[in-house]
Design a protein around this motif. Structure first.
Motif, PDB file in Angstrom:
ATOM      1  N   GLU A 237       0.829  -1.208   0.000  1.00  0.00           N
ATOM      2  CA  GLU A 237       0.000   0.000   0.000  1.00  0.00           C
ATOM      3  C   GLU A 237       0.862   1.257   0.000  1.00  0.00           C
ATOM      4  OE1 GLU A 237      -0.387  -2.553   2.018  1.00  0.00           O
ATOM      5  OE2 GLU A 237      -2.316  -3.390   1.373  1.00  0.00           O
TER       6      GLU A 237
ATOM      7  N   GLU B  10       2.333   1.703  -3.484  1.00  0.00           N
ATOM      8  CA  GLU B  10       1.299   2.189  -4.394  1.00  0.00           C
ATOM      9  C   GLU B  10       1.059   3.688  -4.195  1.00  0.00           C
ATOM     10  OE1 GLU B  10      -3.480   1.415  -5.157  1.00  0.00           O
ATOM     11  OE2 GLU B  10      -2.249  -0.187  -4.326  1.00  0.00           O
ATOM     12  N   GLU B  11       1.040   4.120  -2.939  1.00  0.00           N
ATOM     13  CA  GLU B  11       0.830   5.538  -2.645  1.00  0.00           C
ATOM     14  C   GLU B  11       2.013   6.384  -3.122  1.00  0.00           C
ATOM     15  OE1 GLU B  11      -1.031   8.997  -0.907  1.00  0.00           O
ATOM     16  OE2 GLU B  11      -1.681   7.094  -1.767  1.00  0.00           O
TER      17      GLU B  11
END
Length: 395
Positions: A358, A361-362
């Motif tokens: 995550e 991805e950010e």
């Protein structure tokens, strides 16, 4: 210059008026624009790297800081330019996102400070309760420990290190226990705590909005059942309620942990499990003791948080006491107060957390924003330059 539809949409959605620059200042404004363009070109190599390798939060933070400087130079020349203000706001937004990711994954002082802020938010979320005053004050002491120069407290901190180490050991949720002389009664601990509190208030220069400002404001704003506030309320809580259940982890009566215990626990868990999620990191910092015990069991297969802490750190359980309210055990740091070298090591070498999918991805999403904004900045500067050159030709 080539632009994309997003850039055109961004600029087109904001009202833009040609800067009202006095004729004698047009050349100076053009010089500012040209310098901004040159400064922007300096980070093109870093932008190009984003297409060749996975986005890196540190590189992105550097690029964002550089972009911010460029926009700020333009805002100072034309503070009413809505586009400049909007671009500055966009850069500030993703800069803060990068700071959050960096603070939670890089370890060291940055992550330690992020943890302090989160614990403060957790305490304040439902309103400060009397038994949380000690935890609040621990956050203040820990913040000063890592940034004494920020508050003009270098000399004060150096002179009070010993007292601080004992207060961090013997006060706070789950952390009650009486140890060395001068710190082995609730009254003595209350007096030392009050003295430290008043020393901070009398000697610190506290910037508005700083962590210490937020903590001390919360403490000053609290009023107990007898109308006491600030250092008086903190003194009364320790002196009059030291043997209450909230302070005794080893007795199984506490349902919360002090910031000091949470930080030692988190550092050790991260050392053994650096791939833990941000959600689990935050649980150790703000969750209930039951939730933390469940996490320890899920992560390591067995045991409680107390057992894990004592098995892997310098904390231990002492037995054989005869305190009021049937308290016979206590948690203890092996030594005379928490060793200051161990405290320094805790925040300087605080374990970082590995990037999760995550997080990656950010970061990649922010990287796309950074690249888009770089093109937008170039396009915008071109517009500003063309407008000013047209004005100059008509003078």
């Amino acid at each position: 210059m080539i632009t994309n539809n997003i850039t055109n949409a961004l600029l087109g959605s904001i009202e833009h008026t040609t800067p009202q620059v006095a004729p004698e200042n047009v050349e100076a404004y053009l010089t500012t624009i040209k310098k901004a363009e040159r400064d922007l070109e300096k980070i093109d190599p870093a932008i190009a790297l984003l297409d060749k390798q996975p986005a890196d939060s540190e590189i992105l933070a550097m690029v964002a800081a550089h972009q911010k400087q460029v926009v700020q130079s333009m805002v100072s020349s034309n503070p009413e330019d809505a586009i400049a203000l909007a671009l500055a706001s966009s850069i500030e937004a993703y800069s803060q996102q990068l700071e959050i990711i960096y603070g939670w994954t890089n370890g060291g002082v940055e992550m330690f400070e992020s943890a302090l802020w989160l614990m403060l938010e957790g305490i304040e979320a439902d309103g400060v309760q009397p038994e949380e005053l000690e935890d609040l004050f621990q956050i203040a002491l820990l913040d000063i420990m890592i940034h004494p120069e920020k508050y003009g407290l270098e000399n004060w901190y150096a002179a009070n290190k010993e007292d601080i180490s004992h207060i961090l050991e013997s006060t706070g949720s789950g952390s009650h226990g009486l140890h060395e002389s001068d710190y082995d009664t609730p009254e003595e601990l209350a007096e030392v705590t009050k003295s430290l509190y008043e020393g901070i208030m009398n000697n610190a220069t506290i910037p508005e909005g700083s962590l210490l400002d937020e903590v001390m404001s919360a403490l000053e704003g609290f009023e107990d059942a007898d109308g006491a506030t600030g250092s008086d309320a903190l003194y009364s809580q320790i002196n009059d309620h030291y043997y209450d259940d909230y302070g005794w982890w080893t007795e199984g009566t506490a349902d919360d942990l002090s910031p000091m215990l949470r930080l030692f626990l988190l550092s050790e868990v991260l050392s053994n499990n650096p791939k833990m999620s941000q959600e689990d990191v935050e649980l150790i910092l703000t969750g209930s003791l039951t939730e933390i015990d469940d996490l320890i069991k899920k992560t390591f297969g067995s045991g409680t948080a107390l057992e894990f802490l004592c098995d892997n750190t310098t904390w231990q359980i002492q037995t054989g006491y005869n305190y009021p309210d049937g308290k016979t055990t206590q948690i203890d740091w092996k030594g005379d107060g928490i060793d200051n070298n161990d405290l320094d090591d805790l925040y300087n070498n605080f374990e970082g957390r590995d990037l999760t999918d995550e997080d990656i991805e950010e970061i990649n999403r922010i990287g796309d924003q950074v690249k888009m904004l770089q093109q937008t900045l170039k396009y915008w500067l071109q517009i500003c330059r063309d407008e000013q050159m047209a004005i100059a030709r008509n003078i």
